[in-house]
Design a protein around this motif. Sequence first.
Motif, mmCIF file in Angstrom:
data_model
loop_
_atom_site.group_PDB
_atom_site.id
_atom_site.type_symbol
_atom_site.label_atom_id
_atom_site.label_comp_id
_atom_site.label_asym_id
_atom_site.label_seq_id
_atom_site.Cartn_x
_atom_site.Cartn_y
_atom_site.Cartn_z
ATOM 1 N N ALA A 187 0.844 -1.204 0.000
ATOM 2 C CA ALA A 187 0.000 0.000 0.000
ATOM 3 C C ALA A 187 0.875 1.248 0.000
ATOM 4 O O ALA A 187 0.622 2.206 -0.751
ATOM 5 N N ALA A 188 1.906 1.241 0.838
ATOM 6 C CA ALA A 188 2.819 2.382 0.903
ATOM 7 C C ALA A 188 3.512 2.601 -0.433
ATOM 8 O O ALA A 188 3.671 3.750 -0.878
ATOM 9 N N ALA A 189 3.915 1.525 -1.091
ATOM 10 C CA ALA A 189 4.575 1.652 -2.398
ATOM 11 C C ALA A 189 3.659 2.359 -3.393
ATOM 12 O O ALA A 189 4.102 3.242 -4.132
ATOM 13 N N ALA A 190 2.379 1.986 -3.399
ATOM 14 C CA ALA A 190 1.433 2.602 -4.330
ATOM 15 C C ALA A 190 1.292 4.098 -4.053
ATOM 16 O O ALA A 190 1.274 4.916 -4.982
ATOM 17 N N ALA A 191 1.187 4.470 -2.779
ATOM 18 C CA ALA A 191 1.026 5.878 -2.421
ATOM 19 C C ALA A 191 2.304 6.675 -2.676
ATOM 20 O O ALA A 191 2.258 7.776 -3.235
ATOM 21 N N LEU A 192 3.437 6.131 -2.258
ATOM 22 C CA LEU A 192 4.704 6.858 -2.402
ATOM 23 C C LEU A 192 5.129 6.969 -3.865
ATOM 24 O O LEU A 192 5.824 7.912 -4.245
ATOM 25 N N TYR A 193 4.698 6.033 -4.682
ATOM 26 C CA TYR A 193 4.918 6.114 -6.124
ATOM 27 C C TYR A 193 4.211 7.358 -6.675
ATOM 28 O O TYR A 193 4.795 8.130 -7.435
ATOM 29 N N LEU A 194 2.951 7.567 -6.267
ATOM 30 C CA LEU A 194 2.209 8.743 -6.721
ATOM 31 C C LEU A 194 2.850 10.029 -6.225
ATOM 32 O O LEU A 194 2.908 11.024 -6.950
ATOM 33 N N VAL A 195 3.330 10.017 -4.982
ATOM 34 C CA VAL A 195 4.016 11.195 -4.443
ATOM 35 C C VAL A 195 5.224 11.535 -5.313
ATOM 36 O O VAL A 195 5.437 12.698 -5.676
ATOM 37 N N ALA A 196 6.009 10.519 -5.662
ATOM 38 C CA ALA A 196 7.204 10.753 -6.481
ATOM 39 C C ALA A 196 6.843 11.325 -7.852
ATOM 40 O O ALA A 196 7.601 12.111 -8.421
ATOM 41 N N GLY A 255 4.260 13.221 -8.351
ATOM 42 C CA GLY A 255 3.534 14.472 -8.175
ATOM 43 C C GLY A 255 2.050 14.336 -8.470
ATOM 44 O O GLY A 255 1.374 15.328 -8.752
ATOM 45 N N GLU A 256 1.542 13.107 -8.403
ATOM 46 C CA GLU A 256 0.132 12.835 -8.679
ATOM 47 C C GLU A 256 -0.657 12.774 -7.378
ATOM 48 O O GLU A 256 -0.110 12.401 -6.336
ATOM 49 N N ALA A 305 -8.312 7.099 -6.159
ATOM 50 C CA ALA A 305 -8.584 5.778 -6.730
ATOM 51 C C ALA A 305 -8.253 5.752 -8.219
ATOM 52 O O ALA A 305 -7.784 4.730 -8.735
ATOM 53 N N GLU A 306 -8.471 6.854 -8.907
ATOM 54 C CA GLU A 306 -8.206 6.915 -10.351
ATOM 55 C C GLU A 306 -6.715 6.838 -10.668
ATOM 56 O O GLU A 306 -6.329 6.298 -11.698
ATOM 57 N N HIS A 307 -5.890 7.382 -9.802
ATOM 58 C CA HIS A 307 -4.444 7.389 -10.043
ATOM 59 C C HIS A 307 -3.723 6.184 -9.433
ATOM 60 O O HIS A 307 -2.625 5.828 -9.883
ATOM 61 N N LEU A 308 -4.302 5.586 -8.411
ATOM 62 C CA LEU A 308 -3.612 4.527 -7.667
ATOM 63 C C LEU A 308 -3.387 3.287 -8.530
ATOM 64 O O LEU A 308 -4.304 2.799 -9.183
#
Length: 157
Positions: free
Chosen positions: A72-81, A83-84, A88-91
């Motif tokens: 779960a953290a990987a999915a969120a931190l990927y978006l942070v990197a 800049g997204e 739910a649409e981006h995850l």
Amino acid sequence: MLAIQDLYAPDYSHCWGCGAAHPYGLHLKSYLSEDLTYCYCHHTPAALYTGGVPDNLYGGFIAMLFDCHGTAAAAALYLVALGEPLTAEHLQRFITAHLEVDYLAPTPMGVELEVRAYPEEVTDRKVILTLELLTGERITARGKMVAVKHRRPTPSA
């Protein structure tokens, strides 16, 4: 605040540890820190998850916490990197490619645990995380995870 797992598509919500749709699961919830630098999860394991030493948490349960929270953290931190926004649409769903756990001290039962995940490296298809399990201020386990973007199989023609 919505948990990262609450943003998973229905097809990805059946994990025993973190899936909202699993009827008997733990329903773990992971959150992005306010400063967007790490993710955290709080959980108090039930007494049945004690290990071979009474009043201490079973090591396999610790590995499961790292596995479920880490993806779960990987999915969120990927978006942070990227800049997204975390929506739910981006995850995108990440899965564990490698997980190692170092058990530093016994983890006591009957206390709320905090699991933290910090990004070490984020690329276009993987996230490498450092994981920590805390009881209060004490770190009882550390881990390292390589999580990769899940690719849905393409249907055969």
